[in-house]
Write a protein that holds these residues in place. Structure first.
Motif, PDB file in Angstrom:
ATOM      1  N   ARG A 127       0.838  -1.216   0.000  1.00 19.75           N
ATOM      2  CA  ARG A 127       0.000   0.000   0.000  1.00 19.75           C
ATOM      3  C   ARG A 127       0.865   1.255   0.000  1.00 19.75           C
ATOM      4  N   ALA A 128       1.893   1.276   0.865  1.00 14.34           N
ATOM      5  CA  ALA A 128       2.769   2.453   0.928  1.00 14.34           C
ATOM      6  C   ALA A 128       3.483   2.667  -0.407  1.00 14.34           C
ATOM      7  N   GLY A 129       3.980   1.574  -1.002  1.00  9.99           N
ATOM      8  CA  GLY A 129       4.642   1.694  -2.293  1.00  9.99           C
ATOM      9  C   GLY A 129       3.702   2.165  -3.383  1.00  9.99           C
ATOM     10  N   THR A 130       2.472   1.681  -3.351  1.00  8.50           N
ATOM     11  CA  THR A 130       1.490   2.078  -4.362  1.00  8.50           C
ATOM     12  C   THR A 130       1.127   3.551  -4.227  1.00  8.50           C
ATOM     13  N   ARG A 131       0.880   3.982  -3.004  1.00  8.48           N
ATOM     14  CA  ARG A 131       0.521   5.392  -2.788  1.00  8.48           C
ATOM     15  C   ARG A 131       1.640   6.315  -3.246  1.00  8.48           C
ATOM     16  N   GLU A 132       2.874   5.943  -2.978  1.00  9.15           N
ATOM     17  CA  GLU A 132       4.014   6.780  -3.380  1.00  9.15           C
ATOM     18  C   GLU A 132       4.213   6.750  -4.887  1.00  9.15           C
ATOM     19  N   THR A 133       4.099   5.566  -5.478  1.00  8.61           N
ATOM     20  CA  THR A 133       4.373   5.415  -6.904  1.00  8.61           C
ATOM     21  C   THR A 133       3.307   6.081  -7.769  1.00  8.61           C
ATOM     22  N   MET A 134       2.061   6.041  -7.323  1.00  5.76           N
ATOM     23  CA  MET A 134       0.986   6.628  -8.133  1.00  5.76           C
ATOM     24  C   MET A 134       1.128   8.137  -8.287  1.00  5.76           C
ATOM     25  N   LEU A 135       1.968   8.760  -7.442  1.00  6.39           N
ATOM     26  CA  LEU A 135       2.179  10.213  -7.532  1.00  6.39           C
ATOM     27  C   LEU A 135       3.409  10.577  -8.353  1.00  6.39           C
ATOM     28  N   THR A 136       4.145   9.583  -8.860  1.00  6.70           N
ATOM     29  CA  THR A 136       5.368   9.861  -9.604  1.00  6.70           C
ATOM     30  C   THR A 136       5.064  10.292 -11.035  1.00  6.70           C
ATOM     31  N   ASP A 137       6.066  10.906 -11.666  1.00  5.23           N
ATOM     32  CA  ASP A 137       5.904  11.359 -13.055  1.00  5.23           C
ATOM     33  C   ASP A 137       5.733  10.178 -14.007  1.00  5.23           C
ATOM     34  N   THR A 138       6.324   9.036 -13.680  1.00  2.00           N
ATOM     35  CA  THR A 138       6.199   7.869 -14.555  1.00  2.00           C
ATOM     36  C   THR A 138       4.746   7.493 -14.760  1.00  2.00           C
ATOM     37  N   ILE A 139       3.985   7.437 -13.673  1.00  2.00           N
ATOM     38  CA  ILE A 139       2.563   7.078 -13.770  1.00  2.00           C
ATOM     39  C   ILE A 139       1.783   8.193 -14.468  1.00  2.00           C
ATOM     40  N   LYS A 140       2.113   9.435 -14.168  1.00  2.00           N
ATOM     41  CA  LYS A 140       1.402  10.551 -14.813  1.00  2.00           C
ATOM     42  C   LYS A 140       1.619  10.544 -16.319  1.00  2.00           C
ATOM     43  N   PHE A 141       2.857  10.307 -16.767  1.00  2.00           N
ATOM     44  CA  PHE A 141       3.137  10.260 -18.200  1.00  2.00           C
ATOM     45  C   PHE A 141       2.458   9.068 -18.857  1.00  2.00           C
ATOM     46  N   ALA A 142       2.414   7.944 -18.141  1.00  2.00           N
ATOM     47  CA  ALA A 142       1.753   6.749 -18.690  1.00  2.00           C
ATOM     48  C   ALA A 142       0.267   7.011 -18.893  1.00  2.00           C
ATOM     49  N   ARG A 143      -0.362   7.678 -17.946  1.00  2.00           N
ATOM     50  CA  ARG A 143      -1.778   8.014 -18.089  1.00  2.00           C
ATOM     51  C   ARG A 143      -1.991   9.028 -19.217  1.00  2.00           C
ATOM     52  N   ALA A 144      -1.065   9.996 -19.306  1.00  2.00           N
ATOM     53  CA  ALA A 144      -1.184  10.999 -20.376  1.00  2.00           C
ATOM     54  C   ALA A 144      -1.027  10.362 -21.748  1.00  2.00           C
ATOM     55  N   ALA A 145      -0.251   9.271 -21.810  1.00  2.00           N
ATOM     56  CA  ALA A 145      -0.061   8.579 -23.088  1.00  2.00           C
ATOM     57  C   ALA A 145      -1.232   7.686 -23.439  1.00  2.00           C
ATOM     58  N   ILE A 149      -2.302   4.980 -21.736  1.00  2.00           N
ATOM     59  CA  ILE A 149      -2.142   3.573 -21.333  1.00  2.00           C
ATOM     60  C   ILE A 149      -3.227   3.237 -20.314  1.00  2.00           C
ATOM     61  N   SER A 150      -3.803   2.060 -20.448  1.00  2.00           N
ATOM     62  CA  SER A 150      -4.894   1.649 -19.574  1.00  2.00           C
ATOM     63  C   SER A 150      -4.402   1.483 -18.142  1.00  2.00           C
ATOM     64  N   GLU A 151      -5.356   1.632 -17.196  1.00  2.00           N
ATOM     65  CA  GLU A 151      -4.999   1.519 -15.777  1.00  2.00           C
ATOM     66  C   GLU A 151      -4.476   0.119 -15.441  1.00  2.00           C
ATOM     67  N   GLY A 152      -5.093  -0.889 -16.046  1.00  2.00           N
ATOM     68  CA  GLY A 152      -4.644  -2.251 -15.789  1.00  2.00           C
ATOM     69  C   GLY A 152      -3.202  -2.472 -16.211  1.00  2.00           C
ATOM     70  N   ARG A 153      -2.844  -1.940 -17.365  1.00  2.00           N
ATOM     71  CA  ARG A 153      -1.459  -2.096 -17.839  1.00  2.00           C
ATOM     72  C   ARG A 153      -0.496  -1.271 -16.988  1.00  2.00           C
ATOM     73  N   ILE A 154      -0.935  -0.114 -16.528  1.00  2.00           N
ATOM     74  CA  ILE A 154      -0.088   0.700 -15.652  1.00  2.00           C
ATOM     75  C   ILE A 154       0.223  -0.065 -14.368  1.00  2.00           C
ATOM     76  N   LEU A 155      -0.794  -0.714 -13.807  1.00  2.00           N
ATOM     77  CA  LEU A 155      -0.593  -1.466 -12.571  1.00  2.00           C
ATOM     78  C   LEU A 155       0.335  -2.655 -12.793  1.00  2.00           C
ATOM     79  N   ARG A 156       0.147  -3.351 -13.930  1.00  2.00           N
ATOM     80  CA  ARG A 156       0.949  -4.556 -14.171  1.00  2.00           C
ATOM     81  C   ARG A 156       2.370  -4.229 -14.603  1.00  2.00           C
ATOM     82  N   ARG A 157       2.520  -3.306 -15.526  1.00  2.00           N
ATOM     83  CA  ARG A 157       3.828  -3.078 -16.155  1.00  2.00           C
ATOM     84  C   ARG A 157       4.675  -2.051 -15.431  1.00  2.00           C
ATOM     85  N   HIS A 158       4.074  -1.063 -14.803  1.00  2.00           N
ATOM     86  CA  HIS A 158       4.845   0.024 -14.202  1.00  2.00           C
ATOM     87  C   HIS A 158       4.844  -0.046 -12.676  1.00  2.00           C
ATOM     88  N   LEU A 159       3.652  -0.143 -12.089  1.00  2.00           N
ATOM     89  CA  LEU A 159       3.568  -0.119 -10.625  1.00  2.00           C
ATOM     90  C   LEU A 159       4.291  -1.302  -9.990  1.00  2.00           C
TER      91      LEU A 159
END
Length: 323
Positions: free
Chosen positions: A208-226, A228-238
């Motif tokens: 949970r702590a890792g997820t909360r921290e990671t979801m605020l990073t630029d990597t996740i923001k750029f992935a969403r801006a591109a 990419i589906s939420e499921g793929r973000i969770l599997r491939r990046h998170l």
């Protein structure tokens, strides 16, 4: 990479050398096994002959070097009580402990990571709050109390599961396993739940702590801006970003659970290595105690070495820093 591996191997060797001295001196400073092995009515000649046969008349430093010399040949000595080679005695109990620990730690890790990611991804939901409440409970209650409650509830009151023992086993590759039979699996459920409860809580909070921290990073923001589906973000990046602390905790918890499953094995009468060491301490069976502690230290060193190598494979920066 070769320099990194050599450096870790040298460190592991120094740790094992230091641990062998500490363990040997510490165990041999505890009590006198002769008082337990030999009955009070034995003659002085019998006592002296037994002491000589066990090598207990030698100075401690000489006993240590004899032990180390035998250790290099794979000889951990013979048990004072069972009169069997110690390594054979421990290996005979190891499969029971191994299957219990692997089932509990793997299930706790998989379940804890899934629940922790959900709790971090949807922190305001009722399910997420319930998950975190369970994790707090897992940290708050001692394992022996959880074990007794499990026995009282599922074995005594409901009668669904057996309270102790290993149950029916089958042989696979010359080793007896209980999880391959229905009866054996029913016996392993309660002790595995007892062992997994604390680990589950730890993995939930870590994920949970890792997820909360990671979801605020630029990597996740750029992935969403591109797009990419939420499921793929969770599997491939998170999962990749939170994998290093999870691997660390998994390795440490696997080693600590293998080494210290003593309480659970005692409560559920599980015939594993933990039960063996408790029985050996009660009768001052020094060779078993020393061999168990040495093998435990070796286990932790090997697991830490493996975790370091996995880190170096996942993150080249760690490899470069250790080179």
């Amino acid at each position: 990479m070769l320099g990194f591996v050599i450096q870790r191997l040298i460190q592991a060797s120094l740790v094992m050398a230091a641990m062998s001295v500490i363990v040997f001196v510490g165990v041999y400073a505890i009590g006198n096994p002769i008082e337990i092995i030999i009955p009070p009515e034995a003659t002085q000649e019998i006592r002296e002959a037994t002491i000589r046969s066990l090598g207990l008349d030698l100075p401690l430093w000489k006993q240590y070097f004899i032990f180390v010399g035998n250790l290099t040949e794979g000889d951990f000595g013979r048990s004072f009580i069972y009169n069997l080679p110690v390594l054979e005695l421990i290996l005979g109990r190891l499969p029971a402990t191994l299957e219990l620990v692997l089932i509990s730690v793997i299930s706790a890790t998989v379940g804890g990571v899934v629940l922790g990611i959900y709790a971090g991804y949807r922190p305001d939901s009722i399910i997420a709050k319930t998950i975190m409440a369970v994790s707090v409970l897992g940290f708050s209650v001692p394992s022996f109390w959880v074990g007794l409650i499990l026995i009282l509830t599922f074995a005594v009151n409901l009668g669904w599961l057996p309270a102790g023992g290993r149950g029916e086993t089958v042989s696979l590759f010359g080793v007896q396993w209980s999880f391959l039979t229905f009866d054996g699996l029913s016996h392993i459920v309660l002790p595995a739940l007892n062992l997994a409860f604390f680990k589950l809580a730890m993995m939930i909070r870590l994920a949970r702590a890792g997820t909360r921290e990671t979801m605020l990073t630029d990597t996740i923001k750029f992935a969403r801006a591109a797009g990419i589906s939420e499921g793929r973000i969770l599997r491939r990046h998170l999962l990749k970003l939170i994998s290093i602390p999870i691997i660390t905790v998994f390795g440490l918890e696997l080693g600590s659970t293998l080494a210290f499953a003593v309480v659970t094995e005692t409560i559920f009468s599980w015939p594993g290595v933990g039960k063996l060491i408790i029985d050996s301490i009660a009768v001052l069976d020094r060779p078993v105690m020393v061999a168990y502690l040495i093998l435990t230290a070796l286990l932790f060193v090997l697991i830490n070495l493996t975790v370091d190598l996995v880190f170096a494979f996942i993150d080249p920066r760690i490899r470069a820093k250790g080179a």
